[in-house]
Design an enzyme around this catalytic site. Structure first.
Site, PDB file in Angstrom:
ATOM      1  N   TYR A  15       5.731 -26.525 -34.234  1.00 40.54           N
ATOM      2  CA  TYR A  15       4.275 -27.816 -34.403  1.00 40.54           C
ATOM      3  C   TYR A  15       5.683 -28.954 -35.664  1.00 40.54           C
ATOM      4  O   TYR A  15       5.357 -29.950 -34.915  1.00 40.54           O
ATOM      5  CB  TYR A  15       3.468 -27.495 -34.577  1.00 40.54           C
ATOM      6  CG  TYR A  15       2.215 -28.851 -34.593  1.00 40.54           C
ATOM      7  CD1 TYR A  15       2.018 -28.806 -33.901  1.00 40.54           C
ATOM      8  CD2 TYR A  15       2.294 -28.595 -36.009  1.00 40.54           C
ATOM      9  CE1 TYR A  15       0.952 -29.854 -34.565  1.00 40.54           C
ATOM     10  CE2 TYR A  15       1.085 -29.389 -36.638  1.00 40.54           C
ATOM     11  CZ  TYR A  15       0.600 -30.323 -35.610  1.00 40.54           C
ATOM     12  OH  TYR A  15      -0.425 -31.634 -35.465  1.00 40.54           O
ATOM     13  N   SER A  61       1.962 -36.000 -37.615  1.00 36.57           N
ATOM     14  CA  SER A  61       1.212 -35.742 -38.227  1.00 36.57           C
ATOM     15  C   SER A  61       2.465 -35.511 -40.189  1.00 36.57           C
ATOM     16  O   SER A  61       3.159 -35.773 -40.017  1.00 36.57           O
ATOM     17  CB  SER A  61       1.214 -33.883 -38.279  1.00 36.57           C
ATOM     18  OG  SER A  61       0.655 -32.808 -38.967  1.00 36.57           O
TER      19      SER A  61
HETATM   20  N1  LIG Z   1      -6.445 -31.846 -36.464  1.00 40.40           N
HETATM   21  C1  LIG Z   1      -6.101 -31.875 -36.780  1.00 40.40           C
HETATM   22  O1  LIG Z   1      -5.803 -31.307 -37.905  1.00 40.40           O
HETATM   23  C2  LIG Z   1      -4.341 -32.345 -37.004  1.00 40.40           C
HETATM   24  C3  LIG Z   1      -3.319 -33.173 -37.631  1.00 40.40           C
HETATM   25  C4  LIG Z   1      -1.946 -33.585 -38.161  1.00 40.40           C
HETATM   26  C5  LIG Z   1      -2.446 -34.263 -36.169  1.00 40.40           C
HETATM   27  N2  LIG Z   1      -2.823 -33.572 -35.466  1.00 40.40           N
HETATM   28  C6  LIG Z   1      -2.510 -34.490 -34.270  1.00 40.40           C
HETATM   29  O2  LIG Z   1      -3.790 -35.454 -33.435  1.00 40.40           O
HETATM   30  C7  LIG Z   1      -3.816 -35.343 -32.608  1.00 40.40           C
HETATM   31  C8  LIG Z   1      -5.049 -35.235 -31.476  1.00 40.40           C
HETATM   32  O3  LIG Z   1      -5.333 -33.350 -31.866  1.00 40.40           O
HETATM   33  P1  LIG Z   1      -6.679 -32.949 -32.448  1.00 40.40           P
HETATM   34  O4  LIG Z   1      -7.049 -32.842 -33.976  1.00 40.40           O
HETATM   35  O5  LIG Z   1      -7.742 -34.662 -31.909  1.00 40.40           O
HETATM   36  O6  LIG Z   1      -7.385 -32.109 -31.200  1.00 40.40           O
HETATM   37  P2  LIG Z   1      -7.836 -31.623 -30.078  1.00 40.40           P
HETATM   38  O7  LIG Z   1      -9.187 -32.223 -29.967  1.00 40.40           O
HETATM   39  O8  LIG Z   1      -7.614 -30.249 -29.483  1.00 40.40           O
HETATM   40  O9  LIG Z   1      -7.170 -32.905 -28.952  1.00 40.40           O
HETATM   41  C9  LIG Z   1      -5.474 -32.755 -28.446  1.00 40.40           C
HETATM   42  C10 LIG Z   1      -5.573 -34.112 -27.197  1.00 40.40           C
HETATM   43  O10 LIG Z   1      -4.774 -33.676 -26.863  1.00 40.40           O
HETATM   44  C11 LIG Z   1      -4.714 -33.469 -24.958  1.00 40.40           C
HETATM   45  N3  LIG Z   1      -4.138 -32.792 -24.700  1.00 40.40           N
HETATM   46  C12 LIG Z   1      -3.100 -31.558 -25.420  1.00 40.40           C
HETATM   47  N4  LIG Z   1      -2.459 -31.176 -23.890  1.00 40.40           N
HETATM   48  C13 LIG Z   1      -1.730 -32.514 -23.591  1.00 40.40           C
HETATM   49  C14 LIG Z   1      -1.247 -32.352 -22.438  1.00 40.40           C
HETATM   50  N5  LIG Z   1      -0.349 -31.645 -21.811  1.00 40.40           N
HETATM   51  N6  LIG Z   1      -1.669 -33.397 -21.504  1.00 40.40           N
HETATM   52  C15 LIG Z   1      -2.543 -34.101 -21.679  1.00 40.40           C
HETATM   53  N7  LIG Z   1      -3.331 -34.515 -22.984  1.00 40.40           N
HETATM   54  C16 LIG Z   1      -3.258 -33.191 -23.636  1.00 40.40           C
HETATM   55  C17 LIG Z   1      -5.846 -33.161 -25.006  1.00 40.40           C
HETATM   56  O11 LIG Z   1      -6.881 -32.986 -23.841  1.00 40.40           O
HETATM   57  P3  LIG Z   1      -6.652 -32.394 -22.786  1.00 40.40           P
HETATM   58  O12 LIG Z   1      -6.735 -30.775 -23.776  1.00 40.40           O
HETATM   59  O13 LIG Z   1      -8.169 -32.373 -22.071  1.00 40.40           O
HETATM   60  O14 LIG Z   1      -5.705 -32.451 -21.898  1.00 40.40           O
HETATM   61  C18 LIG Z   1      -7.067 -33.405 -26.253  1.00 40.40           C
HETATM   62  O15 LIG Z   1      -7.714 -34.751 -25.965  1.00 40.40           O
HETATM   63  C19 LIG Z   1      -2.611 -34.087 -31.466  1.00 40.40           C
HETATM   64  O16 LIG Z   1      -0.932 -34.804 -31.413  1.00 40.40           O
HETATM   65  C20 LIG Z   1      -2.554 -33.209 -32.528  1.00 40.40           C
HETATM   66  O17 LIG Z   1      -0.869 -32.930 -33.124  1.00 40.40           O
HETATM   67  C21 LIG Z   1      -3.999 -33.150 -35.518  1.00 40.40           C
END
Ligand SMILES: NC(=O)c1ccc[n+]([C@@H]2O[C@H](COP(=O)([O-])OP(=O)(O)OC[C@H]3O[C@@H](n4cnc5c(N)ncnc54)[C@H](OP(=O)(O)O)[C@@H]3O)[C@@H](O)[C@H]2O)c1
Length: 249
Positions: A155, A142
Protein backbone atom coordinates in the site's frame (compact mmCIF):
# COMPACT_ATOMS: atom_id res chain seq x y z
CA UNK A 1 -37.66 37.43 -34.32
CA UNK A 2 -37.65 36.31 -30.68
CA UNK A 3 -34.48 36.06 -28.68
CA UNK A 4 -33.53 32.53 -27.56
CA UNK A 5 -32.73 31.74 -23.95
CA UNK A 6 -29.66 33.58 -22.66
CA UNK A 7 -26.67 31.26 -22.73
CA UNK A 8 -25.41 30.73 -19.17
CA UNK A 9 -21.81 29.98 -18.28
CA UNK A 10 -20.67 26.68 -19.81
CA UNK A 11 -21.23 23.69 -17.52
CA UNK A 12 -18.00 22.39 -16.05
CA UNK A 13 -17.54 18.63 -16.30
CA UNK A 14 -15.75 16.39 -13.83
CA UNK A 15 -15.13 12.65 -13.71
CA UNK A 16 -14.46 10.77 -10.49
CA UNK A 17 -12.96 7.30 -10.88
CA UNK A 18 -13.78 5.51 -7.63
CA UNK A 19 -17.03 7.37 -7.05
CA UNK A 20 -19.07 4.50 -5.59
CA UNK A 21 -18.02 5.06 -1.96
CA UNK A 22 -15.86 6.97 0.47
CA UNK A 23 -13.83 10.00 -0.54
CA UNK A 24 -14.67 9.71 -4.25
CA UNK A 25 -18.41 9.59 -3.56
CA UNK A 26 -18.27 12.60 -1.23
CA UNK A 27 -16.18 14.53 -3.74
CA UNK A 28 -18.56 13.69 -6.61
CA UNK A 29 -21.44 15.06 -4.53
CA UNK A 30 -19.41 18.19 -3.67
CA UNK A 31 -18.62 18.77 -7.34
CA UNK A 32 -22.26 18.24 -8.35
CA UNK A 33 -23.24 20.74 -5.66
CA UNK A 34 -20.82 23.23 -7.27
CA UNK A 35 -22.69 22.81 -10.56
CA UNK A 36 -20.43 20.30 -12.31
CA UNK A 37 -21.84 17.67 -14.60
CA UNK A 38 -20.24 14.55 -13.15
CA UNK A 39 -19.07 11.25 -14.58
CA UNK A 40 -19.13 8.49 -11.99
CA UNK A 41 -16.94 5.40 -12.46
CA UNK A 42 -16.17 2.31 -10.36
CA UNK A 43 -17.01 -1.42 -10.30
CA UNK A 44 -20.14 -1.44 -8.07
CA UNK A 45 -22.82 -0.36 -10.52
CA UNK A 46 -25.75 -0.33 -8.03
CA UNK A 47 -23.91 2.19 -5.84
CA UNK A 48 -23.09 4.35 -8.86
CA UNK A 49 -26.74 4.27 -9.96
CA UNK A 50 -27.86 5.27 -6.44
CA UNK A 51 -25.48 8.21 -6.55
CA UNK A 52 -26.66 9.12 -10.04
CA UNK A 53 -30.26 9.14 -8.77
CA UNK A 54 -29.21 11.41 -5.90
CA UNK A 55 -27.39 13.87 -8.19
CA UNK A 56 -29.88 13.89 -11.04
CA UNK A 57 -29.64 14.18 -14.81
CA UNK A 58 -26.21 15.79 -14.82
CA UNK A 59 -24.66 12.54 -13.55
CA UNK A 60 -23.35 9.92 -15.99
CA UNK A 61 -22.24 6.44 -15.01
CA UNK A 62 -19.62 4.00 -16.33
CA UNK A 63 -18.83 0.70 -14.68
CA UNK A 64 -15.14 -0.07 -14.86
CA UNK A 65 -12.44 -2.04 -13.10
CA UNK A 66 -9.17 -0.09 -13.21
CA UNK A 67 -7.19 -3.33 -12.82
CA UNK A 68 -8.53 -4.39 -16.23
CA UNK A 69 -6.45 -1.58 -17.68
CA UNK A 70 -7.17 -1.72 -21.42
CA UNK A 71 -10.95 -1.96 -20.96
CA UNK A 72 -10.96 0.66 -18.19
CA UNK A 73 -9.07 3.10 -20.41
CA UNK A 74 -11.65 2.66 -23.16
CA UNK A 75 -14.50 3.10 -20.66
CA UNK A 76 -12.95 6.31 -19.32
CA UNK A 77 -12.56 7.65 -22.86
CA UNK A 78 -16.23 6.79 -23.51
CA UNK A 79 -17.29 8.60 -20.35
CA UNK A 80 -15.33 11.71 -21.37
CA UNK A 81 -17.11 11.62 -24.75
CA UNK A 82 -20.53 11.07 -23.14
CA UNK A 83 -20.03 14.14 -20.93
CA UNK A 84 -19.05 16.16 -23.99
CA UNK A 85 -15.53 16.57 -22.58
CA UNK A 86 -13.98 16.89 -19.14
CA UNK A 87 -12.37 19.76 -17.26
CA UNK A 88 -11.41 17.75 -14.19
CA UNK A 89 -10.59 14.06 -13.69
CA UNK A 90 -10.14 12.72 -10.17
CA UNK A 91 -8.67 9.26 -9.67
CA UNK A 92 -9.75 8.15 -6.22
CA UNK A 93 -10.02 4.41 -6.95
CA UNK A 94 -7.73 2.52 -4.66
CA UNK A 95 -7.45 -0.43 -2.34
CA UNK A 96 -5.31 -1.39 0.62
CA UNK A 97 -4.86 -4.17 3.13
CA UNK A 98 -3.16 -4.42 6.46
CA UNK A 99 -0.99 -7.36 5.48
CA UNK A 100 1.30 -8.43 8.33
CA UNK A 101 1.80 -11.90 6.79
CA UNK A 102 2.67 -10.43 3.39
CA UNK A 103 -0.03 -12.54 1.70
CA UNK A 104 0.73 -12.29 -2.00
CA UNK A 105 -2.89 -11.95 -3.14
CA UNK A 106 -3.20 -8.73 -1.12
CA UNK A 107 0.12 -7.34 -2.36
CA UNK A 108 -0.76 -8.23 -5.95
CA UNK A 109 -4.26 -6.71 -5.83
CA UNK A 110 -2.93 -3.52 -4.29
CA UNK A 111 -0.33 -3.12 -7.02
CA UNK A 112 -2.80 -3.96 -9.80
CA UNK A 113 -5.32 -1.37 -8.62
CA UNK A 114 -3.17 1.39 -7.12
CA UNK A 115 -0.23 1.23 -9.52
CA UNK A 116 -1.33 -0.19 -12.89
CA UNK A 117 -4.94 0.95 -12.54
CA UNK A 118 -3.96 4.40 -11.38
CA UNK A 119 -1.37 4.85 -14.14
CA UNK A 120 -3.88 3.72 -16.78
CA UNK A 121 -6.47 6.27 -15.64
CA UNK A 122 -3.85 9.03 -15.34
CA UNK A 123 -2.56 8.17 -18.80
CA UNK A 124 -5.99 8.68 -20.41
CA UNK A 125 -6.53 11.92 -18.46
CA UNK A 126 -3.06 13.28 -19.28
CA UNK A 127 -3.28 12.59 -23.01
CA UNK A 128 -6.82 13.97 -23.20
CA UNK A 129 -5.97 17.20 -21.33
CA UNK A 130 -2.73 17.78 -23.25
CA UNK A 131 -4.58 17.30 -26.55
CA UNK A 132 -7.22 19.76 -25.42
CA UNK A 133 -4.69 22.24 -24.01
CA UNK A 134 -6.52 22.52 -20.66
CA UNK A 135 -7.70 20.47 -17.74
CA UNK A 136 -6.93 19.30 -14.24
CA UNK A 137 -5.92 15.81 -13.07
CA UNK A 138 -6.25 14.99 -9.38
CA UNK A 139 -4.86 11.79 -7.89
CA UNK A 140 -5.78 10.57 -4.43
CA UNK A 141 -2.51 9.31 -3.00
CA UNK A 142 -1.93 9.15 0.78
CA UNK A 143 0.50 10.34 3.41
CA UNK A 144 1.44 6.65 3.32
CA UNK A 145 3.40 7.67 0.20
CA UNK A 146 5.97 9.32 2.43
CA UNK A 147 7.48 6.22 4.10
CA UNK A 148 7.43 2.44 3.87
CA UNK A 149 5.17 0.38 6.12
CA UNK A 150 5.83 -3.00 7.71
CA UNK A 151 2.10 -3.73 8.04
CA UNK A 152 1.06 -2.70 4.53
CA UNK A 153 4.20 -2.69 2.36
CA UNK A 154 2.46 -2.73 -1.01
CA UNK A 155 0.00 0.00 0.00
CA UNK A 156 2.63 2.54 1.01
CA UNK A 157 4.81 1.67 -1.98
CA UNK A 158 1.83 1.98 -4.32
CA UNK A 159 1.01 5.43 -2.98
CA UNK A 160 4.65 6.49 -3.37
CA UNK A 161 4.19 5.46 -7.00
CA UNK A 162 1.01 7.55 -7.32
CA UNK A 163 2.70 10.66 -5.95
CA UNK A 164 5.89 10.18 -8.00
CA UNK A 165 3.88 9.47 -11.16
CA UNK A 166 1.88 12.65 -10.73
CA UNK A 167 5.13 14.55 -10.16
CA UNK A 168 6.50 13.04 -13.37
CA UNK A 169 3.42 14.13 -15.34
CA UNK A 170 3.74 17.63 -13.85
CA UNK A 171 7.36 17.69 -15.01
CA UNK A 172 6.31 16.68 -18.54
CA UNK A 173 3.67 19.42 -18.60
CA UNK A 174 6.18 22.05 -17.49
CA UNK A 175 8.50 21.02 -20.31
CA UNK A 176 5.61 21.33 -22.77
CA UNK A 177 4.62 24.72 -21.34
CA UNK A 178 1.14 23.26 -20.87
CA UNK A 179 -1.41 24.91 -18.55
CA UNK A 180 -2.85 21.52 -17.50
CA UNK A 181 -2.86 21.25 -13.68
CA UNK A 182 -1.95 18.24 -11.54
CA UNK A 183 -2.89 17.89 -7.87
CA UNK A 184 -1.49 15.17 -5.62
CA UNK A 185 -3.87 14.72 -2.67
CA UNK A 186 -2.34 12.99 0.34
CA UNK A 187 -5.02 12.18 2.93
CA UNK A 188 -4.35 11.00 6.44
CA UNK A 189 -7.09 8.75 7.83
CA UNK A 190 -10.61 9.26 6.48
CA UNK A 191 -13.56 7.28 7.89
CA UNK A 192 -14.35 4.99 4.96
CA UNK A 193 -14.57 1.25 4.33
CA UNK A 194 -10.82 1.29 3.78
CA UNK A 195 -9.85 2.84 7.11
CA UNK A 196 -11.17 0.54 9.81
CA UNK A 197 -9.62 -0.91 12.92
CA UNK A 198 -7.84 0.05 16.10
CA UNK A 199 -4.90 1.74 14.36
CA UNK A 200 -7.18 4.44 12.86
CA UNK A 201 -7.02 7.84 14.57
CA UNK A 202 -7.80 11.49 13.74
CA UNK A 203 -10.11 10.20 11.01
CA UNK A 204 -11.97 12.90 9.10
CA UNK A 205 -15.38 12.31 7.58
CA UNK A 206 -15.41 11.77 3.79
CA UNK A 207 -17.33 15.06 3.50
CA UNK A 208 -14.66 16.98 5.42
CA UNK A 209 -11.95 15.42 3.26
CA UNK A 210 -13.94 16.25 0.09
CA UNK A 211 -14.33 19.86 1.22
CA UNK A 212 -10.56 20.26 1.64
CA UNK A 213 -9.87 18.48 -1.66
CA UNK A 214 -12.30 20.87 -3.37
CA UNK A 215 -10.40 23.77 -1.75
CA UNK A 216 -7.13 22.42 -3.21
CA UNK A 217 -8.74 21.88 -6.63
CA UNK A 218 -10.03 25.46 -6.75
CA UNK A 219 -6.54 26.74 -5.99
CA UNK A 220 -4.93 24.29 -8.41
CA UNK A 221 -2.56 23.20 -5.64
CA UNK A 222 0.28 20.86 -6.57
CA UNK A 223 -0.03 18.90 -3.34
CA UNK A 224 -2.57 18.85 -0.56
CA UNK A 225 -2.40 17.04 2.75
CA UNK A 226 -5.94 16.31 3.86
CA UNK A 227 -7.12 17.09 6.45
CA UNK A 228 -4.85 19.94 7.47
CA UNK A 229 -4.19 18.50 10.92
CA UNK A 230 -2.14 15.78 9.20
CA UNK A 231 0.43 18.30 7.96
CA UNK A 232 2.66 18.04 11.05
CA UNK A 233 2.38 14.23 10.89
CA UNK A 234 3.51 14.32 7.27
CA UNK A 235 6.39 16.59 8.21
CA UNK A 236 7.43 14.24 11.01
CA UNK A 237 7.16 11.23 8.70
CA UNK A 238 9.61 12.91 6.33
CA UNK A 239 12.23 13.85 8.92
CA UNK A 240 12.15 11.12 11.54
CA UNK A 241 15.31 8.96 11.24
CA UNK A 242 14.97 5.31 10.18
CA UNK A 243 16.23 4.13 13.57
CA UNK A 244 13.25 5.81 15.26
CA UNK A 245 10.68 5.22 12.49
CA UNK A 246 11.33 1.49 12.35
CA UNK A 247 10.67 1.14 16.07
CA UNK A 248 7.22 2.75 15.79
CA UNK A 249 4.15 0.45 15.72
N1 LIG B 1 -9.68 6.24 3.97
C1 LIG B 1 -8.45 6.63 4.26
O1 LIG B 1 -8.06 6.74 5.44
C2 LIG B 1 -7.50 6.98 3.14
C3 LIG B 1 -6.29 7.60 3.49
C4 LIG B 1 -5.39 7.93 2.48
C5 LIG B 1 -5.71 7.68 1.17
N2 LIG B 1 -6.89 7.07 0.86
C6 LIG B 1 -7.16 6.80 -0.55
O2 LIG B 1 -8.40 7.34 -0.90
C7 LIG B 1 -8.92 6.65 -2.04
C8 LIG B 1 -10.38 6.34 -1.81
O3 LIG B 1 -10.50 5.40 -0.75
P1 LIG B 1 -11.62 5.50 0.36
O4 LIG B 1 -10.96 5.70 1.66
O5 LIG B 1 -12.65 6.44 -0.10
O6 LIG B 1 -12.14 3.98 0.40
P2 LIG B 1 -13.41 3.28 -0.26
O7 LIG B 1 -14.67 3.82 0.32
O8 LIG B 1 -13.12 1.83 -0.14
O9 LIG B 1 -13.37 3.74 -1.79
C9 LIG B 1 -12.55 3.13 -2.73
C10 LIG B 1 -13.10 3.47 -4.09
O10 LIG B 1 -12.20 2.93 -5.07
C11 LIG B 1 -12.97 2.14 -5.97
N3 LIG B 1 -12.17 1.03 -6.46
C12 LIG B 1 -11.48 0.12 -5.75
N4 LIG B 1 -10.96 -0.80 -6.57
C13 LIG B 1 -11.35 -0.46 -7.82
C14 LIG B 1 -11.15 -1.04 -9.09
N5 LIG B 1 -10.43 -2.16 -9.25
N6 LIG B 1 -11.68 -0.42 -10.17
C15 LIG B 1 -12.42 0.70 -10.04
N7 LIG B 1 -12.65 1.30 -8.86
C16 LIG B 1 -12.12 0.71 -7.76
C17 LIG B 1 -14.17 1.63 -5.15
O11 LIG B 1 -15.23 1.33 -6.01
P3 LIG B 1 -15.71 -0.17 -6.39
O12 LIG B 1 -15.39 -1.06 -5.23
O13 LIG B 1 -17.17 0.03 -6.62
O14 LIG B 1 -14.97 -0.51 -7.62
C18 LIG B 1 -14.47 2.88 -4.33
O15 LIG B 1 -15.27 3.75 -5.07
C19 LIG B 1 -8.04 5.42 -2.22
O16 LIG B 1 -7.15 5.62 -3.28
C20 LIG B 1 -7.28 5.33 -0.90
O17 LIG B 1 -6.03 4.69 -1.03
C21 LIG B 1 -7.79 6.71 1.81
Amino acid sequence: MTAGPAAGPPVRRAIVVGASSGIGRALALRLAHEGYAVGLAARRLPLLLELQAEIGPRAHVRQLDVADTARAMTRLEELIAELGGADLIVVSAGTGHVNPDLAWEHEEETLEVNVLGFAAMANVAYRYFVGRGAGHLVGISSIAALRGSGVAPAYNASKAFVSAYLDGLRHKLARLGSPVAITDVQPGFVRTAMAQGPHVFWAASPEEAAEQIWWAIRRRRKRAIVTRRWRPVAWLMRIVPDAVYHRLG
